[in-house]
Design an enzyme around this catalytic site. Structure first.
Site, PDB file in Angstrom:
ATOM      1  N   ASN A  89       0.935  -1.148  -0.316  1.00 57.79           N
ATOM      2  CA  ASN A  89       0.169  -0.030  -0.205  1.00 57.79           C
ATOM      3  C   ASN A  89       0.894   1.833  -0.296  1.00 57.79           C
ATOM      4  O   ASN A  89       0.401   1.990   0.991  1.00 57.79           O
ATOM      5  CB  ASN A  89      -0.906   0.108   1.457  1.00 57.79           C
ATOM      6  N   ASP A 119      17.646   8.857 -14.563  1.00 59.07           N
ATOM      7  CA  ASP A 119      18.102   8.578 -13.703  1.00 59.07           C
ATOM      8  C   ASP A 119      17.586   8.868 -12.692  1.00 59.07           C
ATOM      9  O   ASP A 119      17.904   8.061 -11.279  1.00 59.07           O
ATOM     10  CB  ASP A 119      20.015   9.591 -13.196  1.00 59.07           C
ATOM     11  N   ASP A 177      12.503   5.226  -6.795  1.00 56.23           N
ATOM     12  CA  ASP A 177      13.221   6.600  -6.537  1.00 56.23           C
ATOM     13  C   ASP A 177      14.695   5.458  -6.272  1.00 56.23           C
ATOM     14  O   ASP A 177      14.820   5.071  -5.611  1.00 56.23           O
ATOM     15  CB  ASP A 177      12.475   7.082  -5.377  1.00 56.23           C
ATOM     16  N   SER A 178      15.770   6.855  -6.850  1.00 54.06           N
ATOM     17  CA  SER A 178      16.757   5.853  -7.162  1.00 54.06           C
ATOM     18  C   SER A 178      17.896   6.576  -6.587  1.00 54.06           C
ATOM     19  O   SER A 178      16.850   7.599  -5.614  1.00 54.06           O
ATOM     20  CB  SER A 178      17.464   6.083  -8.567  1.00 54.06           C
ATOM     21  N   PHE A 237      19.339   5.131 -13.023  1.00 53.87           N
ATOM     22  CA  PHE A 237      18.147   4.324 -13.516  1.00 53.87           C
ATOM     23  C   PHE A 237      18.737   4.324 -14.489  1.00 53.87           C
ATOM     24  O   PHE A 237      17.816   3.900 -15.327  1.00 53.87           O
ATOM     25  CB  PHE A 237      17.028   4.721 -13.158  1.00 53.87           C
ATOM     26  N   HIS A 282      25.922   3.465 -18.196  1.00 57.82           N
ATOM     27  CA  HIS A 282      24.925   3.306 -17.899  1.00 57.82           C
ATOM     28  C   HIS A 282      24.460   2.258 -19.194  1.00 57.82           C
ATOM     29  O   HIS A 282      24.912   2.955 -20.524  1.00 57.82           O
ATOM     30  CB  HIS A 282      23.852   4.326 -18.131  1.00 57.82           C
ATOM     31  N   ASP A 294      21.975   2.415 -21.069  1.00 59.47           N
ATOM     32  CA  ASP A 294      20.736   2.716 -22.131  1.00 59.47           C
ATOM     33  C   ASP A 294      21.775   3.936 -22.993  1.00 59.47           C
ATOM     34  O   ASP A 294      21.374   4.338 -23.441  1.00 59.47           O
ATOM     35  CB  ASP A 294      20.424   3.759 -21.648  1.00 59.47           C
ATOM     36  N   CYS A 319      18.327   9.849 -21.625  1.00 57.37           N
ATOM     37  CA  CYS A 319      18.792  10.568 -20.241  1.00 57.37           C
ATOM     38  C   CYS A 319      17.819  11.612 -19.940  1.00 57.37           C
ATOM     39  O   CYS A 319      17.986  11.522 -18.322  1.00 57.37           O
ATOM     40  CB  CYS A 319      20.070  10.477 -20.220  1.00 57.37           C
TER      41      CYS A 319
END
Length: 666
Positions: free
Chosen positions: A153, A355, A374-375, A411, A474, A476, A648
């Site tokens: 929750n 990120d 949340d990174s 991220f 990264h 990506d 990015c």
């Protein structure tokens, strides 16, 4: 197998006990027998089903055998399938006989009251609680699996929460603030039927195991529907709750919330039990006479790949990026995707929204809602996920990194593939991809807390790639996925120095060797195709980069079950030093925004040949046959020179999979 309980009898005085519907009682025949007894006879009233188990054979009574030998191998079992109307309204009598037979030398009388006590949840995964023959105490995966599901929750349903301090997920408090909060929870239904007075001499207790009590919360309002009557009765330090069954209602409805997603120290399985306790004589401990158990699995956090339809795109408005925001808005409009622009006051000049957060979702049969991860990076956007995203039916999760976050914890270093099948093993929700320093020793790695969390979700088995060769680090920066109409319904795009050198060599041989990079850009050197091809240091570095990408290519082919036809190489060069890492020589075209069939690709500013950028022309030729629309976005000064590109600087929330995660087998 029915739950079974042994009952002690007495020839000195009658015995009374409860028989719970669906259970068996085993009568201790020998323990109550007179000293000289050698046989016994047993009979019961019509509401009692009696069986004698003798020499491994079970005989239903009445039978042709009148008396049974009194031996340790002989057992009497009873069951009841009709609820009692009054306390002790059914009876069993055991008569004991000596060697001579004739008159009984002793009798034991048992008075029985049949009640129903059951704990039920949505074990059939239909979206509603119903009675079922499924084993409630187990949880199984697959399309034919069973077992109840619990949502964390982690949204915020309180409409009054406005401040950062007030906007905490609902799983961090023990208060029900709205009826919407209850809708996020799973129902646990306790049914009690039978003579109500029987429960005054017995106690009903709802309880959970100590090991996972901090992972759940349970709320109960008695018979009231008023919001203020819902009290936190179980979870955390509360391990047990005594229930007082209503005289007027057979059902008590509890609402259960998950407090934590599966993790390295939590499998996601949580058991709830209801136990009926018999109150004995004064100063003696209560005796448990029946327990019913329901097992829930906490739903995982699930990532969404580029092949799923976009629901909302995000971009930050920062100093001097107005043109970029306008270009992203144009692509979003073409894709009919709403765009949310994070203003400067909220982003604090932090443009790297990819990120900062990763959008996913969580799902149970009764409800699905998005959840933002949340990174631990925590740049200028540190408050954005809570202040702007967390809210009604939009959850939030984070992981703390006490040792401090590295660049690999951003991220942009977290992606997920579309659904794949690998050597007969299906991954219907795709596989998570993360970058690390492997195969190097040392170097940067994703934080253990983040990595453990991703692995613990189980439904998108992660694959580790090698990304520490990049300056930013990264994944990506060298890969993405786009939808396709054939084969596996997608293509893997990889950045390719080899493809770029091949393209430039073709253009040189066609007589365009003096065509230059970066035409129209100020304060930027403009090397020609000839100069790039003649730069041995650049060529040597890109050969190293290509070897790093090839390493990842092999991993991706093996772990995603890909063939060469599933991969498209996009021309791309890198620059840098081996000890400091690589970055894109020109805007990194694989670092793109994917909104359905519409692609927002970093504008490469490649050599212009025949009035067209040859890099753009090649990318169009590779992607447009798949039905994709390519829009090239100028991010050179607003992102590229800061070591990032379009992906990015953007983010996307997507539709959940239509496939239900509980139908898979991890």
């Amino acid at each position: 197998m029915a739950q079974q309980r042994r009952v002690q009898l007495s020839t000195q005085r009658p015995t009374s006990t409860v028989c719970v519907l669906g259970t068996e009682l085993s009568l201790d025949i020998c323990g109550s027998a007179p000293k000289d007894a050698v046989t016994f006879h047993v009979q019961g009233t019509p509401g009692v089903k009696l069986y004698v188990v003798h020499e491994t054979h079970s005989v239903k009574l009445p039978s042709l055998v009148g008396r049974w030998p009194l031996a340790a191998s002989t057992e009497v079992l009873l069951a009841m399938d009709t609820l009692s109307k009054d306390v002790g309204d059914e009876k069993v009598r055991i008569s004991y006989f000596g060697e001579s037979g004739g008159v009984p030398i002793g009798r034991a009388m048992l008075y029985l009251t049949c009640v129903e006590v059951s704990l039920d949840a949505d074990t059939s995964r239909s979206g509603a609680v119903s009675r079922t023959l499924l084993d409630k105490a187990t949880w199984t995966w697959g399309p034919d699996g069973h077992g109840a599901i619990l949502l964390v929750n982690c949204d915020r349903d309180d409409p009054k929460a406005r401040t950062l301090e007030g906007k905490k997920p609902d799983n961090l408090d023990t208060t029900i603030r709205s009826y919407d909060d209850l809708k996020d929870m799973s129902q646990l239904v306790l049914r009690t039927r039978g003579p109500r007075t029987i429960f005054t001499g017995h106690r009903l207790v709802l309880h959970t195991d100590y090991s996972n009590a901090d992972k759940v919360g349970v709320f109960y309002s008695g018979n009231s529907m008023a919001l203020e009557e819902y009290k936190h009765v179980l979870g955390g330090l509360k391990l047990a709750y005594t229930i007082k069954p209503s005289r007027h209602q057979d059902e008590s409805i509890f609402y259960v919330e998950g407090l934590a997603f599966p993790d390295v120290d939590f499998s996601g399985l949580v058991a709830f039990h209801v136990t009926l306790l018999e109150s004995p004589e004064k100063d003696l401990l209560e005796t448990p006479i029946f327990t019913d158990t329901v097992v829930f699995r906490v739903a995982p956090w699930i990532m969404t790949p580029n092949t799923l339809a976009p629901l909302e795109a995000f971009v930050c408005s920062v100093k001097n990026n107005e043109g970029f925001v306008a270009a992203v808005r144009s692509v979003a409009e073409k894709a009919k995707c709403p765009l949310t622009v994070c203003p400067p006051l909220e982003n604090r000049q932090d443009r790297w929204i990819q990120d900062e957060v990763e959008f996913g979702y969580t799902q149970a049969p009764h409800k699905t809602f998005p959840v933002v991860f949340d990174s631990p990076r925590d740049g200028g956007l540190v408050d954005f996920p809570i202040t702007r995203i967390l809210g009604p039916d939009f959850g939030y999760v984070a992981r703390q990194v006490p040792e401090g976050a590295s660049g690999l914890d951003s991220f942009g270093n977290l992606e997920v593939s579309p659904p794949v099948s690998v050597q007969g093993k299906d991954y219907p929700l795709g596989r998570i991809l993360i970058g690390s320093s492997f195969p190097r020793f040392g170097g940067r790695r994703m934080a253990k807390a983040v990595k453990d969390f991703l692995f613990a979700q189980r439904v998108q088995a992660p694959v580790e790639l090698f990304s520490d060769w990049l300056q930013v680090g990264h994944i990506d920066e060298f890969l993405t996925f786009v939808p396709a109409p054939d084969r596996k319904a997608f293509r893997l795009l990889l950045a390719s120095p080899s493809a770029c050198y091949q393209l430039f060599k073709e253009k040189q041989e066609e007589g365009f060797g003096e065509a230059a990079m970066f035409e129209g850009l100020q304060k930027t050197s403009k090397p020609t195709i000839n100069e790039i091809l003649a730069n041995e240091e650049l060529r040597k570095f890109n050969a190293y980069v290509q070897s790093c990408i090839n390493w990842n290519r092999d991993i991706l082919k093996r772990c995603l079950g890909l063939a060469e036809q599933d991969i498209i190489d996009l021309p791309q060069l890198f620059q840098g030093k081996m000890d400091k890492g690589a970055n894109a020589f020109f805007p990194d075209m694989v670092n793109m925004l994917v909104l359905g069939r519409h692609l927002g690709i970093p504008k490469p500013f490649g050599p212009v040949v025949g009035g067209q950028c040859c890099l753009e022309e090649r990318v169009r030729a590779l992607l447009e046959p798949l039905g994709l629309t390519c829009t090239f976005i100028d991010d050179f000064y607003s992102y590229h020179v800061l070591l990032g590109d379009v992906h990015c600087g953007t983010n996307v929330r997507r539709k959940p999979f239509t496939f239900k995660w509980w139908h898979m087998v991890p």
